[in-house]
Write an enzyme that holds these catalytic residues in place. Structure first.
Site, PDB file in Angstrom:
ATOM      1  N   ASP A   1     -16.180  13.708   9.204  1.00 55.24           N
ATOM      2  CA  ASP A   1     -15.129  12.899   8.561  1.00 55.24           C
ATOM      3  C   ASP A   1     -13.995  12.694   9.562  1.00 55.24           C
ATOM      4  O   ASP A   1     -13.243  13.626   9.865  1.00 55.24           O
ATOM      5  CB  ASP A   1     -14.629  13.614   7.310  1.00 55.24           C
ATOM      6  CG  ASP A   1     -13.667  12.756   6.485  1.00 55.24           C
ATOM      7  OD1 ASP A   1     -13.245  11.696   6.994  1.00 55.24           O
ATOM      8  OD2 ASP A   1     -13.345  13.149   5.353  1.00 55.24           O
TER       9      ASP A   1
ATOM     10  N   ASP B   1       0.853  -1.190   0.000  1.00 54.05           N
ATOM     11  CA  ASP B   1       0.000   0.000   0.000  1.00 54.05           C
ATOM     12  C   ASP B   1       0.887   1.237   0.000  1.00 54.05           C
ATOM     13  O   ASP B   1       1.922   1.266   0.674  1.00 54.05           O
ATOM     14  CB  ASP B   1      -0.885   0.024   1.246  1.00 54.05           C
ATOM     15  CG  ASP B   1      -2.164  -0.770   1.054  1.00 54.05           C
ATOM     16  OD1 ASP B   1      -2.616  -0.876  -0.101  1.00 54.05           O
ATOM     17  OD2 ASP B   1      -2.698  -1.292   2.046  1.00 54.05           O
TER      18      ASP B   1
ATOM     19  N   THR C   1     -15.924   5.594   0.661  1.00 50.51           N
ATOM     20  CA  THR C   1     -15.780   4.152   0.430  1.00 50.51           C
ATOM     21  C   THR C   1     -14.888   3.930  -0.772  1.00 50.51           C
ATOM     22  O   THR C   1     -14.737   4.815  -1.630  1.00 50.51           O
ATOM     23  CB  THR C   1     -17.140   3.469   0.169  1.00 50.51           C
ATOM     24  OG1 THR C   1     -17.668   3.946  -1.079  1.00 50.51           O
ATOM     25  CG2 THR C   1     -18.133   3.747   1.279  1.00 50.51           C
TER      26      THR C   1
ATOM     27  N   ARG D   1     -15.515   6.390  -3.769  1.00 51.26           N
ATOM     28  CA  ARG D   1     -14.312   7.231  -3.773  1.00 51.26           C
ATOM     29  C   ARG D   1     -14.655   8.701  -3.569  1.00 51.26           C
ATOM     30  O   ARG D   1     -14.057   9.582  -4.164  1.00 51.26           O
ATOM     31  CB  ARG D   1     -13.504   6.998  -5.052  1.00 51.26           C
ATOM     32  CG  ARG D   1     -13.003   5.560  -5.128  1.00 51.26           C
ATOM     33  CD  ARG D   1     -12.250   5.174  -6.363  1.00 51.26           C
ATOM     34  NE  ARG D   1     -11.190   6.071  -6.692  1.00 51.26           N
ATOM     35  CZ  ARG D   1     -11.191   6.852  -7.787  1.00 51.26           C
ATOM     36  NH1 ARG D   1     -12.196   6.822  -8.621  1.00 51.26           N
ATOM     37  NH2 ARG D   1     -10.177   7.651  -8.041  1.00 51.26           N
TER      38      ARG D   1
END
Length: 678
Positions: free
Chosen positions: A341, A304, A372, A376
């Protein structure tokens, strides 16, 4: 405790290893190691010959038979000692982990909201507990409410507390750790006896360690060599009689033990156990030896971007409005999408907006939409019906077009500008009107390019996965030096790439911490989960990093390589040893009947008995001499497979030939005067 060095031997480990050496002499246990079991059978026969020298019709003396029996016994003990030392280090770590297991009091939250005090052993999966500052977390779980600092030094050895909070990838907590500030509501994720700590203890104790596929294959090779040499020894007896030489049974057994690969046979288990122990020194728990071994065969590494290649804190650095939009309007809408958020991006957007003078307040009765991997984007629907979204460039532009909006002419330029700087552009829109871009800034970790060069040197391909757009991904990939990248990557894309690589016969490793990473972690040959991640990720992986450092996969792969190199090098050394033993024993056995064999006595050994006993003593002593090397592993440097093979053949192949010549000669010089006195 990162990369903490441990002593190979402590007084307690040494004491337990000595006891273990004798406890492992049971034939049923020794049968697990066929090579050393043959040596034990040889000891039993020579011990019998010591009591009854003429049992098989030979003329050997009790003293000679007794010396051979004693050396064989010590050889078996040294092999057991090597394995016991390796196991002792694991058991010592398990003992320290057991000290952290305490039956603590837990505050169970009942369905009606009341608190009930109970023992941690009474908690079951799904129970919710409240843990306040100064209290031990009663069991493994996930934070569902609150934010607090947690002292995990009992597990990781790292004294600095870490933050655990609801949501994101840092919601997982481990039983036995301590909340040092504030409070947490935790949902228990395991039943008693099945916690992560329980599994760690069972694994590092090594009592139920299964042999890895490579160990099984090598063991099969060693058994095959043992059978071949056994056939040779059996046929040697009639050949000797034909040549007029009456070969003693003890001498044949000594030759047998010297020729079979006892060195690697005695060290094989220790090498495997020590390999797992080296992994735990990096605060990584391997669920099996197979996982560590697979690291050594890794061809492709899936990484990642966020948190592994970059620091992962993509923080809002600037608001860039499109033409015709005021910065204040962009900041207001960006703030509205970020009140609920909880991600670093959302929090930093709010902080930057306030810093620049925005006074927007959290709207009441609004509906928040979380980000998600599929959509996006994230956003908020206000009570008056206004829809505000922020997200990836293509996701927002598609969203605006679907609502009949137009794409500003300078938007593409701003997005490319941010991406070209290695940042991440978040596009903000209100209804069907695009307002501008939030510039999220991330930084590649120092030294990553050099580390990827090391991996490339040993033939490992690196693939970076990121949810960023292709331009941003390409910029980061170029700066970090990865071989390939996958932009706008979804969880299913990782599985697809892993399967594609595996279909080509490649071994794949990856790291992950979220529930959405669990399928890919399970699919990969080597899956390294973060201890701070979700329970699903840790259960799917075959390794867990207690420090939650995604870059640790690089060290783990090198440890796996080192394990395979160590095993191969010592196997080469063991087989190469046979050459010198051959030149020591064969001339000694036949020299009286065939004087021409004197030419093979190139070491100039004193007598036949001293030659045989010297080779046998060297064969025993080389096992404890190599224990430190088996425990710490052969020195590893990144290089191509061809260069590595040539180097190890030179050191351990040639060294395995030369060392016994020197060792056997020195032993002969020491014992030949003693034998003459008998």
């Amino acid at each position: 405790m990162k990369n903490q060095k441990k002593k190979t031997l402590t007084p307690e480990i040494l004491r337990q290893a000595v006891l273990g050496s004798f406890q492992k002499l049971r034939p049923r246990y020794m049968m697990k190691n066929p090579v050393m079991f043959v040596v034990e059978i040889g000891f039993a026969i020579t011990l019998l010959l010591t009591a009854f020298p003429g049992l098989f019709g030979g003329t050997g003396t009790r003293a000679y038979n007794g010396l051979v029996a004693a050396i064989l016994f010590v050889t078996v003990l040294f092999a057991n000692f090597a394995e016991s030392v390796a196991e002792g280090r694991g058991k010592a770590q398990a003992a320290s982990l057991k000290k952290t297991q305490k039956d603590t009091q837990a505050h169970l939250i009942l369905e009606n909201g009341e608190l009930k005090t109970c023992s941690s052993s009474e908690l079951r999966r799904g129970d919710v507990v409240l843990v306040q500052a100064g209290e031990l977390i009663p069991g493994d779980g996930e934070v569902i409410e609150g934010i607090a600092s947690v002292d995990e030094s009992a597990i990781t050895g790292e004294s600095a507390p870490v933050v655990r909070e609801n949501g994101g990838d840092f919601c997982s907590v481990t039983g036995g750790t301590t909340v040092v500030s504030d409070w947490l509501k935790i949902r228990i994720t395991c039943d008693p006896g099945q916690s992560f700590l329980d599994r760690m203890i069972a694994l590092v104790e090594g009592a139920s360690r299964k042999k890895t596929p490579n160990e099984i294959a090598l063991n099969t090779l060693l058994v095959s060599l043992t059978i071949i040499f056994l056939i040779v020894i059996v046929t040697l007896y009639p050949i000797g009689r034909y040549c007029g030489v009456e070969l003693e049974t003890s001498t044949l057994i000594a030759l047998m033990v010297c020729l079979i690969p006892t060195t690697i046979g005695g060290l094989l288990s220790a090498i495997g156990i020590a390999g797992m122990d080296r992994v735990t020194q990096f605060n990584v728990i391997a669920m099996s030896g197979k996982a560590v071994e697979a690291c050594g065969d890794v061809d492709t590494m899936i990484l990642d971007k966020t948190g592994t290649i970059t620091f992962g804190n993509r923080l809002a650095a600037e608001f860039l409005p499109v033409a015709g939009v005021r910065q204040e309007e962009l900041m207001r809408c960006a703030a509205l999408t970020s009140f609920a958020d909880a991600t670093p991006e959302g929090k930093s957007t709010l902080e930057l907006a306030k810093k620049l003078g925005d006074t927007t307040e959290n709207p009441e009765n609004s509906v928040f939409f979380e980000f998600t991997a599929q959509s996006r984007m994230s956003g908020v629907d206000l009570i008056d019906g206004t829809e505000i979204r922020k997200g990836a460039f293509d996701a927002i532009t598609s969203y605006v077009r679907e609502r009949g909006g137009a794409i500003p002419g300078d938007l593409h330029r701003i997005v490319e500008q941010v991406s070209g700087l290695g940042g991440t552009p978040l596009v903000v829109c209100e209804r069907n009107r695009i307002l501008g871009v939030i510039y999220l800034k991330d930084t590649v970790k120092p030294g990553m390019r050099e580390r990827f060069q090391r991996l490339r040197a040993i033939g490992i391909k690196t693939v970076m996965c990121t949810g960023d757009n292709p331009l941003t991904a390409a910029t980061i990939a170029e700066e970090a030096g990865v071989d390939e990248f996958i932009a706008e990557c979804k969880p299913e894309d990782k599985i697809r790439v892993i399967r594609q690589e595996q279909a080509q016969g490649k071994i794949v490793a990856m790291t992950g911490d979220g529930t959405n990473d669990a399928p890919a972690l399970a699919q990969a040959n080597v899956g390294l989960a973060m201890n701070s991640g979700t329970s699903a990720a840790k259960e799917a992986a075959n390794m867990v990093d207690l420090d939650s450092d995604p870059t640790k996969i690089l060290e783990v792969v090198e440890i796996g390589k080192q394990l395979l190199i160590t095993r191969g090098s010592l196997t080469t050394f063991s087989i190469a040893n046979d050459i010198a033993k051959y030149f020591a024993i064969i001339p000694a056995m036949f020299m009286l009947a065939i004087p021409q064999l004197e030419a093979l006595n190139i070491m100039g050994l004193a007598t036949a008995d001293s030659a045989i006993l010297s080779a046998l003593i060297f064969n025993a002593l080389i096992i404890p001499a190599l224990i430190p090397l088996a425990m710490r592993g052969v020195a590893y440097k990144p290089m191509s497979s061809g260069k590595m093979l040539a180097k190890n053949m030179m050191i351990y192949g040639l060294g395995g030939v030369i060392t016994p010549f020197v060792g056997i000669k020195l032993i002969d010089l020491l014992i030949s005067p003693l034998l003459m006195g008998l």
